[in-house]
Write a protein that holds these residues in place. Sequence first.
Motif: not given
Length: 192
Positions: A134-158
């Motif tokens: 994976v590309q460093d910059g895009c990979a980091s953005q994916i993880v940040q976006d994922y964790l923001k949503s997941f930790i806020a209570g969004m289900p794993v898949g969503r």
Amino acid sequence: FVPEYEDGNSLPAALEEGRWLQRELGALPQTATYAHFTEFWGAKAHAEPVAVLHFAGHGDTDQAGVARIELLDGWVDCNEVHSGVTLGRRNGTFVVLNACKTGVVRYQIGLASGWAASLTGRGFGGVLAPLWAVQDGCASQIVQDYLKSFIAGMPVGRAMLAARTVARHDSSTPYAYVAHGDVMARMKQASA
């Protein structure tokens, strides 16, 4: 765990991802050595429950196709998740491996192996990892976006779908990520 490799091979976006985790989510930085990483998931008692175990750095597969991550002083592979690993069972910790090829799964004699199988087999609540480089910059953005949503209570898949949607036109990187675990699981919110 975000290694700053001494050989000049550090990933700038991964390093910023680590700082973002501290700043925005209250993450506690850990020394990215083999001993500290493997002790962290073991019998070491943690003062507070560990909701997410995060690694951002280099990953690869060895000649036998075994997924591994590079720490400051060497590699740790998915086969090293063994009976001494207790963090998952204690906390149901979710694991993020933001490193190339850490989502790879091998099937032999009817058994699956890889980080996801090894970690969920030890009681971890789920694993987020990419299947290919994976590309460093895009990979980091994916993880940040994922964790923001997941930790806020969004289900794993969503949360995974939402993170992919944001960066889907940038590269194939968003499609490399696989979230292993119950797609309807949510981060348990701490009670006050």
